[in-house]
Design a protein around this motif. Structure first.
Motif, PDB file in Angstrom:
ATOM      1  N   THR A 115     -15.921 -28.187 -38.237  1.00 34.79           N
ATOM      2  CA  THR A 115     -15.049 -28.623 -39.325  1.00 34.79           C
ATOM      3  C   THR A 115     -13.733 -27.864 -39.297  1.00 34.79           C
ATOM      4  OG1 THR A 115     -16.092 -27.010 -40.806  1.00 34.79           O
ATOM      5  CG2 THR A 115     -17.008 -29.234 -40.786  1.00 34.79           C
ATOM      6  N   ALA A 116     -13.559 -27.042 -38.258  1.00 37.68           N
ATOM      7  CA  ALA A 116     -12.332 -26.242 -38.156  1.00 37.68           C
ATOM      8  C   ALA A 116     -11.129 -27.142 -37.918  1.00 37.68           C
ATOM      9  CB  ALA A 116     -12.472 -25.252 -37.009  1.00 37.68           C
ATOM     10  N   VAL A 117      -9.996 -26.768 -38.503  1.00 36.79           N
ATOM     11  CA  VAL A 117      -8.745 -27.519 -38.283  1.00 36.79           C
ATOM     12  C   VAL A 117      -7.587 -26.591 -37.940  1.00 36.79           C
ATOM     13  CG1 VAL A 117      -9.391 -29.447 -39.763  1.00 36.79           C
ATOM     14  CG2 VAL A 117      -8.254 -27.457 -40.776  1.00 36.79           C
ATOM     15  N   ASN A 118      -7.791 -25.281 -38.073  1.00 39.39           N
ATOM     16  CA  ASN A 118      -6.692 -24.340 -37.892  1.00 39.39           C
ATOM     17  C   ASN A 118      -6.755 -23.577 -36.565  1.00 39.39           C
ATOM     18  OD1 ASN A 118      -5.564 -24.899 -40.462  1.00 39.39           O
ATOM     19  ND2 ASN A 118      -7.075 -23.522 -41.424  1.00 39.39           N
ATOM     20  N   THR A 119      -7.835 -23.723 -35.801  1.00 39.82           N
ATOM     21  CA  THR A 119      -7.909 -23.037 -34.505  1.00 39.82           C
ATOM     22  C   THR A 119      -6.987 -23.730 -33.510  1.00 39.82           C
ATOM     23  OG1 THR A 119      -9.841 -24.358 -33.944  1.00 39.82           O
ATOM     24  CG2 THR A 119     -10.234 -22.159 -34.819  1.00 39.82           C
ATOM     25  N   PRO A 120      -6.459 -22.998 -32.507  1.00 37.97           N
ATOM     26  CA  PRO A 120      -5.520 -23.597 -31.550  1.00 37.97           C
ATOM     27  C   PRO A 120      -6.142 -24.770 -30.798  1.00 37.97           C
ATOM     28  CG  PRO A 120      -5.516 -21.194 -31.384  1.00 37.97           C
ATOM     29  CD  PRO A 120      -6.656 -21.566 -32.287  1.00 37.97           C
ATOM     30  N   ASN A 121      -5.390 -25.863 -30.687  1.00 34.57           N
ATOM     31  CA  ASN A 121      -5.820 -27.030 -29.908  1.00 34.57           C
ATOM     32  C   ASN A 121      -7.193 -27.544 -30.343  1.00 34.57           C
ATOM     33  OD1 ASN A 121      -3.487 -27.001 -28.084  1.00 34.57           O
ATOM     34  ND2 ASN A 121      -4.409 -25.117 -27.283  1.00 34.57           N
ATOM     35  N   PHE A 122      -7.398 -27.650 -31.630  1.00 38.69           N
ATOM     36  CA  PHE A 122      -8.697 -28.114 -32.144  1.00 38.69           C
ATOM     37  C   PHE A 122      -8.985 -29.511 -31.614  1.00 38.69           C
ATOM     38  CE2 PHE A 122     -10.766 -30.676 -35.527  1.00 38.69           C
ATOM     39  CZ  PHE A 122     -12.027 -30.122 -35.425  1.00 38.69           C
TER      40      PHE A 122
END
Length: 266
Positions: A115-122
């Motif tokens: 559910t991550a949206v802020n990690t690089p190149n999600f």
């Protein structure tokens, strides 16, 4: 606590080995195999088996790598092992040897929802993969029950015996991570590729089993606990050109193993 217990066992084994080396007496054994061992104390060994990995304690920095409910930890599956070595029988109840063992390939596979949206190149849901191979050089000591007590030596015939054995070893591991990549769930695209990466680590092992001997030939078989130390991935991914720096993953290679080894006195 577990580490202290293991090193306590190894320390006790070393003390026993020193006593054996310093002693001028040996426990009598009238069997023909014992006489052969005295006449031909050197031996070569070839072995094989299977290595069943335990939980690898995978650590990945989730400020870069997507956090996931499934996490990153997993076992590494099962790998074949192949061993070659040389040794010396000091007396009826103790031998020392040095061997080289190749283990590989272990395979890591972990499906992750995210559910991550802020990690690089999600990139959403994916399956992570990598392979691990291990090459270890170990110095081992083996105790033979039949040399310690006649009650532990079974005479199957005039030239054939069976006895319990226990041992411990210390050495160096060379752990190599290869084929590191991720496969996206929605497109099967391959992303987050890394180049192979290797590192050395301290290794130890504990062993218990049985030895069958016929004249100058013997067969050892049993269980071994192997700790191959820490492994680490590379620290960049081929997500673009140029590659992007990425925090390395790390983990521990630990395994329960079944083994068999043929030894020939020379």
């Amino acid at each position: 606590m577990q580490t202290k217990k293991i090193f306590g066992i190894i320390g006790s084994s070393i003390i026993v080995f020193n006593i054996a080396l310093a002693s001028n007496t040996t426990i009598p054994d009238s069997s023909s195999n014992a006489k052969i061992n005295q006449q031909y104390p050197f031996y070569i060994e070839l072995g094989s088996g299977a290595s069943f990995s335990k939980s690898a304690n995978i650590s990945a920095d989730t400020s870069f790598w997507d956090p996931s409910p499934e996490g990153y930890n997993s076992t590494l599956g099962t790998a074949p092992l192949f061993t070659a070595g040389v040794g010396y029988r000091l007396n009826p109840w103790l031998s020392l040897d040095i061997d080289a063992t190749h283990r590989g390939l272990y395979s890591y596979e972990k499906f992750q929802t995210s559910t991550a949206v802020n990690t690089p190149n999600f990139l959403g849901n994916k399956t992570r993969f990598f392979d691990l191979s291990n090459n270890a050089i170990m110095f081992n000591g083996t105790l033979y029950g039949g040399g310690l007590s006649d009650h532990l030596l079974m005479h199957l015939s005039s030239n054939s015996t069976l006895q319990p054995i226990v041992g411990a070893g210390l050495g160096i591991s060379y752990n190599t991570i290869s084929d590191f990549h991720s496969e996206l769930a929605n497109s099967n695209a391959i992303v987050s590729l890394m180049q192979d990466h290797s590192r050395y680590a301290f290794a130890y092992q504990l062993m218990a089993g049985m030895e069958w001997q016929y004249k100058r030939f013997s067969l050892d078989a049993g269980y071994r606990y192997f700790d191959g130390g820490k492994f680490v991935t590379n620290d960049y991914v081929f997500a673009s050109n140029p590659p992007i720096a990425a925090p390395a993953w790390s983990g521990d290679l630990r395994a329960n193993e079944l083994f068999a080894a043929i030894k020939v006195a020379i």
